[in-house]
Design a protein around this motif. Structure first.
Motif, PDB file in Angstrom:
ATOM      1  N   PRO A  20     -23.679 -26.752   7.596  1.00  0.00           N
ATOM      2  CA  PRO A  20     -22.314 -26.743   7.106  1.00  0.00           C
ATOM      3  C   PRO A  20     -21.615 -25.771   6.424  1.00  0.00           C
ATOM      4  CG  PRO A  20     -23.922 -27.712   5.695  1.00  0.00           C
ATOM      5  CD  PRO A  20     -24.797 -27.281   6.860  1.00  0.00           C
ATOM      6  N   ASP A  21     -22.456 -24.770   5.966  1.00  0.00           N
ATOM      7  CA  ASP A  21     -21.950 -23.626   5.202  1.00  0.00           C
ATOM      8  C   ASP A  21     -20.981 -22.684   6.140  1.00  0.00           C
ATOM      9  OD1 ASP A  21     -23.363 -24.407   2.849  1.00  0.00           O
ATOM     10  OD2 ASP A  21     -25.008 -23.195   3.465  1.00  0.00           O
ATOM     11  N   ARG A  22     -21.298 -22.746   7.433  1.00  0.00           N
ATOM     12  CA  ARG A  22     -20.444 -21.839   8.457  1.00  0.00           C
ATOM     13  C   ARG A  22     -19.105 -22.750   8.576  1.00  0.00           C
ATOM     14  NH1 ARG A  22     -24.974 -19.634  12.850  1.00  0.00           N
ATOM     15  NH2 ARG A  22     -26.380 -18.506  11.251  1.00  0.00           N
ATOM     16  N   THR A  23     -18.833 -23.953   8.333  1.00  0.00           N
ATOM     17  CA  THR A  23     -17.826 -24.700   8.589  1.00  0.00           C
ATOM     18  C   THR A  23     -17.190 -25.229   7.512  1.00  0.00           C
ATOM     19  OG1 THR A  23     -18.593 -25.419  10.680  1.00  0.00           O
ATOM     20  CG2 THR A  23     -17.043 -26.647  10.102  1.00  0.00           C
ATOM     21  N   PRO A  24     -16.192 -24.595   6.550  1.00  0.00           N
ATOM     22  CA  PRO A  24     -15.577 -25.070   5.279  1.00  0.00           C
ATOM     23  C   PRO A  24     -15.215 -26.493   5.493  1.00  0.00           C
ATOM     24  CG  PRO A  24     -14.815 -22.948   5.960  1.00  0.00           C
ATOM     25  CD  PRO A  24     -15.454 -23.461   6.983  1.00  0.00           C
ATOM     26  N   GLU A  25     -14.427 -26.749   6.460  1.00  0.00           N
ATOM     27  CA  GLU A  25     -13.919 -28.225   6.312  1.00  0.00           C
ATOM     28  C   GLU A  25     -15.160 -29.456   6.239  1.00  0.00           C
ATOM     29  OE1 GLU A  25     -13.546 -26.848  10.577  1.00  0.00           O
ATOM     30  OE2 GLU A  25     -13.263 -26.022   8.743  1.00  0.00           O
ATOM     31  N   VAL A  26     -16.208 -29.225   6.871  1.00  0.00           N
ATOM     32  CA  VAL A  26     -17.213 -30.110   7.040  1.00  0.00           C
ATOM     33  C   VAL A  26     -17.827 -30.110   5.633  1.00  0.00           C
ATOM     34  CG1 VAL A  26     -19.770 -30.513   8.208  1.00  0.00           C
ATOM     35  CG2 VAL A  26     -17.753 -29.883   9.524  1.00  0.00           C
ATOM     36  N   GLU A  27     -18.089 -28.670   5.127  1.00  0.00           N
ATOM     37  CA  GLU A  27     -18.688 -28.783   3.795  1.00  0.00           C
ATOM     38  C   GLU A  27     -17.999 -29.393   2.824  1.00  0.00           C
ATOM     39  OE1 GLU A  27     -20.875 -25.289   1.054  1.00  0.00           O
ATOM     40  OE2 GLU A  27     -19.349 -24.714   2.309  1.00  0.00           O
ATOM     41  N   SER A  28     -16.371 -29.253   2.860  1.00  0.00           N
ATOM     42  CA  SER A  28     -15.390 -29.609   1.840  1.00  0.00           C
ATOM     43  C   SER A  28     -15.580 -31.288   1.947  1.00  0.00           C
ATOM     44  CB  SER A  28     -14.066 -29.130   2.219  1.00  0.00           C
ATOM     45  OG  SER A  28     -13.264 -29.800   1.333  1.00  0.00           O
ATOM     46  N   PHE A  29     -15.613 -32.007   3.181  1.00  0.00           N
ATOM     47  CA  PHE A  29     -15.607 -33.440   3.335  1.00  0.00           C
ATOM     48  C   PHE A  29     -16.738 -33.749   2.618  1.00  0.00           C
ATOM     49  CE2 PHE A  29     -16.334 -37.508   5.340  1.00  0.00           C
ATOM     50  CZ  PHE A  29     -15.178 -37.964   5.543  1.00  0.00           C
ATOM     51  N   ILE A  30     -18.149 -33.159   3.112  1.00  0.00           N
ATOM     52  CA  ILE A  30     -19.393 -33.812   2.177  1.00  0.00           C
ATOM     53  C   ILE A  30     -19.022 -33.691   0.702  1.00  0.00           C
ATOM     54  CG2 ILE A  30     -21.804 -33.330   1.942  1.00  0.00           C
ATOM     55  CD1 ILE A  30     -22.015 -32.373   4.926  1.00  0.00           C
TER      56      ILE A  30
END
Length: 579
Positions: free
Chosen positions: A417-427
């Motif tokens: 998830p660190d490579r995809t900010p929107e996924v990390e932000s949602f989590i």
């Protein structure tokens, strides 16, 4: 019996782990079956840095590497790659200043063209040389240049500070000191010339070290592939070449006939999503892919959907040169049966041990201590985190199930998830750190264990080149699956009742949640319905896949046969045209 020699061309980017990539697993299954052939010998051509990854893939897949000859441009990797590995190990970021200097010269105005060309020449030879003496001489030459450039860097910082001061003064004292400073700076020809030379440094305030290394690696990769193609063209005893991906337009420079695999062209389907990632590497790969496709003479793909909707409709490729070879199922039961497991109980114990090892790779390992001695109930999705994989829709569905429907299962993903900010932000924003577990870099046995112990496998993807691996990988270890309703899936799952049970609308997160909840409540019924289809698909083996590839390679390497379309392809083409 005479042995025919064919080549497999791969040129993955440095540091790519083939064990964690879908293309790597496809290549592993292909090599495992090809190694059993007595009438055909495959030679693998790859950059020097990929050989180690191929050997690791062979080990994880149980492939005897002695069945294949591996050729590289050199037994020694470029010095730059070794320096990069040392750089990563020490976590030093001193190259940022050099990169900014290079950028300032590369993007300078015409008066700096001569400097830019010289630096480009120096960069090319620094990244491509394998001779330690030459590298040291070039580095010794580059060092004084960097020292000479230091005043310009300091001057650039000063100009940037003056520019910021101007903005402050402009907002508070627009009629006195600001006017005098602005006029003085505007009359300075020296500062104006310096700003044209150092301009990129001023504007590149969000410099990314990864982008810097990607640029150097692209230069290094291009030179490595050129050397590899030259070496391939000296191998006159290889009848034809096959490449499992369309990333490398240099493949078309091979003098022998070539068969290029185009799994998908996913960036054309989701251009906005990929553009928002802001990666120059993605754009570089996309342009290379388009160039490779347009220059290819023979193409193979995984599905009719990719052939007609992507290659024919979007790129106007002649359908006569496109061959469709479907996947064979991926069986993950073998990695779990290689232990001393003699029963279902011991196999489950072995899977639990592997799962605990996999959990150590989580992005939140401290929380997982709670599960060291208890059974973990979870939903599983194995995939990289990319825009086409539809991870956010799955997360929205899961958050709804967790908070509104009180489904107590964890969600395990295999992407980073660190490579995809929107996924990390949602989590982060939904406080899902303890419920969504991201296990990156799983080995094949660890992946098999996750599939086997999962309550349910799910695949919400919006696009795939062929029938998703998720179905066969999960069913091979006895786990049911729910998947998105996309054309390549409906090519294989044609029974309406089964479609209604396991397929959902990937654009509707509520429909995804409803299907997952229903599948968890009716797990055994879904599994019993899916197993007959899996058993039917299992009749097709990777031996069949390899044989079909060899059939095409044989045709294109024989001039008189290459002129005549294959009968099976002609029939499919006539049917399509009739429709």
């Amino acid at each position: 019996m005479p042995v025919t020699r064919y080549g497999i061309f791969v040129a993955f980017f440095p540091k790519v782990d083939l064990q964690t990539e879908g293309l790597g697993r496809h290549l592993g299954a292909f090599l495992k079956s090809a190694g059993t052939r007595k009438d055909v010998e495959f030679i693998i051509a790859c950059p020097s840095w990929t050989k180690k990854s191929i050997m690791a893939l062979c080990e994880s897949e149980g492939i005897n590497p002695n069945h294949f000859e591996i050729i590289t441009p050199s037994s020694v990797s470029p010095i730059l790659l070794g320096l990069y590995e040392a750089y990563r190990a020490s976590q030093q970021y001193g190259r940022a200043f050099l990169r900014r200097l290079l950028d300032s010269s590369r993007k300078a105005k015409p008066r700096a063209n001569r400097i830019r060309r010289h630096i480009a020449w120096l960069e090319k030879h620094l990244t491509g040389t394998r001779n330690p003496i030459v590298f040291l001489l070039l580095a010794a030459y580059a060092l004084p240049l960097c020292i000479l450039a230091l005043p310009f860097i300091i001057l650039a910082v000063g100009i940037k500070a003056a520019w910021s001061l101007r903005r402050i003064l402009a907002s508070s004292h627009p009629l006195n000191l600001y006017v005098r400073i602005r006029n003085r700076l505007s009359r300075s020809r020296y500062l104006a010339f310096t700003r044209r030379i150092i301009g990129p440094v001023l504007h590149n305030t969000s410099f990314n070290p990864k982008a810097f290394m990607a640029h150097l690696f692209n230069s290094m990769e291009e030179q490595e592939i050129q050397r590899l193609v030259k070496k391939i063209n000296t191998k006159t005893n290889i009848q034809a070449w096959y490449t499992p991906a369309a990333f490398w337009p240099q493949f078309n420079d091979i003098s022998a006939p070539g068969l290029m695999c185009v799994p998908d062209i996913v960036m054309t389907e989701f251009p906005t999503a990929f553009a928002q990632k802001g990666s120059e590497g993605l754009l570089h790969n996309f342009m290379a892919t388009e160039k490779a496709i347009r220059g290819s003479k023979h193409i193979v793909t995984y599905s009719e959907t990719t052939k007609w909707e992507a290659l024919v409709d979007q790129y106007s490729i002649n359908p006569d040169i496109i061959h469709v070879i479907h996947h064979a199922p991926h069986n993950l039961s073998s990695p779990l049966s290689t232990s001393n497991a003699v029963s279902a109980n011991t196999s489950t114990d072995h899977s639990n041990i592997l799962l605990k090892t996999a959990l150590r790779k989580s992005t939140n390992p401290l929380h997982l201590i709670n599960y060291a001695n208890s059974n973990l109930r979870f939903i599983f999705y194995a995939s990289q985190i990319r825009p086409s994989k539809n991870i956010l829709t799955l997360l929205r569905a899961y958050e709804y199930l967790l908070r509104k429907r009180y489904v107590g299962h964890k969600l395990i993903l295999t992407g980073d998830p660190d490579r995809t900010p929107e996924v990390e932000s949602f989590i982060h924003s939904n406080n899902l750190h303890n419920d969504v577990l991201c296990l990156h870099g799983l080995t094949t046995p660890e992946l098999a264990a996750c599939y086997r112990l999962a309550e349910l496998a799910v695949n919400p993807t919006l696009s795939e080149g062929g029938f998703p691996f998720t179905f066969s990988e999960a069913l091979s270890v006895g786990t049911p699956v729910v998947m998105s309703r996309i054309p390549v899936t409906e090519e294989t799952i044609t029974e309406p009742q089964l479609q209604g049970m396991m397929l959902f609308n990937p654009y509707d997160w509520k429909n995804v949640a409803q299907k997952i909840e229903w599948a968890l409540q009716n797990r055994e019924a879904l599994l019993q319905k899916q197993m007959p289809l899996y058993k039917k698909l299992k009749e097709r083996t990777w031996d069949d896949v390899v044989s079909e590839h060899i059939h095409i390679l044989e045709r294109i390497s024989t001039p008189e046969r290459a002129q005549t379309p294959d009968t099976s392809e002609t029939i499919l083409l006539e049917r399509r045209r009739a429709v």
